[in-house]
Design an enzyme around this catalytic site. Structure first.
Site, PDB file in Angstrom:
ATOM      1  N   HIS A 112     -10.804 -13.366 -34.625  1.00 58.67           N
ATOM      2  CA  HIS A 112     -10.503 -11.841 -34.387  1.00 58.67           C
ATOM      3  C   HIS A 112     -10.940 -10.905 -35.725  1.00 58.67           C
ATOM      4  O   HIS A 112     -10.027 -10.639 -36.347  1.00 58.67           O
ATOM      5  CB  HIS A 112      -9.221 -11.536 -33.931  1.00 58.67           C
ATOM      6  CG  HIS A 112      -8.903 -10.454 -33.404  1.00 58.67           C
ATOM      7  ND1 HIS A 112      -9.869  -9.383 -33.084  1.00 58.67           N
ATOM      8  CD2 HIS A 112      -7.887  -9.774 -32.701  1.00 58.67           C
ATOM      9  CE1 HIS A 112      -9.655  -8.368 -32.534  1.00 58.67           C
ATOM     10  NE2 HIS A 112      -8.370  -8.340 -32.274  1.00 58.67           N
ATOM     11  N   GLN A 161     -10.061  -6.990 -36.119  1.00 64.23           N
ATOM     12  CA  GLN A 161      -8.424  -6.885 -36.637  1.00 64.23           C
ATOM     13  C   GLN A 161      -8.482  -7.106 -38.011  1.00 64.23           C
ATOM     14  O   GLN A 161      -7.634  -6.133 -38.657  1.00 64.23           O
ATOM     15  CB  GLN A 161      -7.807  -8.004 -35.561  1.00 64.23           C
ATOM     16  CG  GLN A 161      -6.298  -7.894 -35.981  1.00 64.23           C
ATOM     17  CD  GLN A 161      -5.695  -6.512 -35.252  1.00 64.23           C
ATOM     18  OE1 GLN A 161      -5.794  -6.358 -34.248  1.00 64.23           O
ATOM     19  NE2 GLN A 161      -4.954  -5.882 -36.240  1.00 64.23           N
ATOM     20  N   CYS A 202      -0.739  -7.857 -35.269  1.00 63.37           N
ATOM     21  CA  CYS A 202      -2.029  -7.410 -34.488  1.00 63.37           C
ATOM     22  C   CYS A 202      -1.723  -6.584 -33.195  1.00 63.37           C
ATOM     23  O   CYS A 202      -2.396  -5.666 -32.799  1.00 63.37           O
ATOM     24  CB  CYS A 202      -2.982  -8.531 -34.239  1.00 63.37           C
ATOM     25  SG  CYS A 202      -2.498  -9.691 -33.151  1.00 63.37           S
ATOM     26  N   ARG A 259      -7.644   0.078 -36.648  1.00 64.37           N
ATOM     27  CA  ARG A 259      -8.876  -0.424 -35.600  1.00 64.37           C
ATOM     28  C   ARG A 259      -9.712   0.598 -35.463  1.00 64.37           C
ATOM     29  O   ARG A 259     -11.095   0.178 -35.710  1.00 64.37           O
ATOM     30  CB  ARG A 259      -8.160  -0.955 -34.463  1.00 64.37           C
ATOM     31  CG  ARG A 259      -7.091  -2.063 -34.498  1.00 64.37           C
ATOM     32  CD  ARG A 259      -7.595  -3.322 -35.176  1.00 64.37           C
ATOM     33  NE  ARG A 259      -8.889  -3.741 -34.272  1.00 64.37           N
ATOM     34  CZ  ARG A 259      -8.576  -4.344 -32.949  1.00 64.37           C
ATOM     35  NH1 ARG A 259      -7.588  -4.536 -32.467  1.00 64.37           N
ATOM     36  NH2 ARG A 259      -9.710  -4.895 -32.210  1.00 64.37           N
TER      37      ARG A 259
END
Ligand code: CP
Ligand code: NVA
Length: 305
Positions: A129, A132, A264, A292
């Site tokens: 990810h 993130q 997250c 983000r």
């Protein structure tokens, strides 16, 4: 950089440039200064998994950059009915300027990037990810005033977040400690890659089953859900095993007094983290969620601008 798929693939300098641009775009955004860097460009956003933050921040981010985001749920496009990644890539590159994809198999993202002549952004796979973690590093920088030499502790499942955190910490010259239960360790190949990256950065990587060892004197304490998307059938078993890895007051006291807590999101209070920690004074989860937007605008502007 044609694509943004893994923080293992980018250089330290490329990561630093993304972070600098994210901070600049955030500052301009706060001051109301428009930055239509992607005017007239279109981003296709393929989702085969759920999302709140990723979907909204990419859509809003693309709009703020003057471009157009196109939400493509796998339920609605032919990919979900068996059209190949190859054909999807070859068709979408004729219409779009970039593709963002969130899906299960990491290989599907690699294949999409291989076949498509336009930039592909990994918005989460079972393995990684990375978007993130760019936002996370931006958040750490904002709260700590630096990245180099900090200790970043991740406690919980050896999942996509743990993997991208290792890669991100190595590239940004943080020390990193990962504590997971024995049967939920990080992927072996990712750990080997990360070790090489840490060797290059001269920083330390600790992989342990002991949450206290990981969190001791940490500047940043991070956790994630014990049950990632696609693992719902393992929920009961996982909740039994992960108990000792809960980030609570007792564990948090081993971190530095001014340690920040990160997640997250989505979070499950009472499982991977207690309310007193995630809603406490050290928590920066909503700054992290906001970033983000800024971090992904930097990624899109860099790849598609
Ligand atoms: N952190 C994160 O990626 O959130 P979403 O699943 O809501 O996009
Ligand atoms: N590890 C989690 C992250 C969600 C943003 C998952 O993959 O479901």
């Amino acid at each position: 950089m044609k694509d943004f798929i893994s923080l293992h693939d980018i250089t330290k300098e490329e990561l630093e440039n993304l972070l600098k641009l994210a901070l600049k775009l955030k500052d301009e955004n706060k001051k109301g200064i428009a930055h239509p860097i992607l005017k007239g460009k279109t981003l296709g956003m393929i989702f085969t998994k759920s999302s709140t933050r990723t979907r909204v921040s990419f859509e809003v981010g693309m709009t703020q950059l003057g471009g157009y985001p196109l939400f493509l749920s796998s339920n609605d496009i032919q990919l979900g009915r068996g059209e190949t990644i190859h054909d999807t890539a070859k068709v979408l590159e004729r219409y779009l300027d970039g593709i963002m994809i969130r899906t299960f198999a990491h290989q599907d993202v690699l294949d999409l990037a291989h076949y498509a002549d336009i930039p592909v952004i990994n918005a989460l796979t079972d393995l990684l990810h990375p978007c993130q973690v760019v936002a996370d590093l931006q958040t750490v920088y904002e709260h700590k005033g630096k990245l180099e030499g900090l200790k970043f502790a991740y406690i919980g499942d050896g999942n996509n977040m743990a993997h991208s955190i290792m890669y991100g910490c190595a590239k940004a010259s943080l020390n990193c400690a990962i504590a997971t239960p024995k049967d939920y360790q990080c992927d072996g190949e990712v750990v080997e890659n990360a070790k090489a990256d840490f060797k290059a950065s001269g920083k330390e990587l600790i992989i342990t089953e002991d949450p206290i060892e990981a969190i001791k004197d940490a500047d940043v304490v991070y956790t994630d859900t014990w049950v990632s998307m696609g693992q719902e059938s393992e929920k009961a078993e996982r909740q039994k095993v992960f108990g000792p890895y809960q980030v609570n007051k007792e564990l948090f006291k081993y971190a530095k007094d001014d340690a920040i807590f990160m997640h997250c999101l989505p979070a499950y209070r009472g499982f991977e983290v207690t309310e007193e920690i995630i809603d406490g004074k050290n928590s920066v989860i909503f700054d992290e969620a906001e970033n983000r937007l800024h971090a992904q605008k930097a990624i899109m502007a860099t790849l598609m601008g």
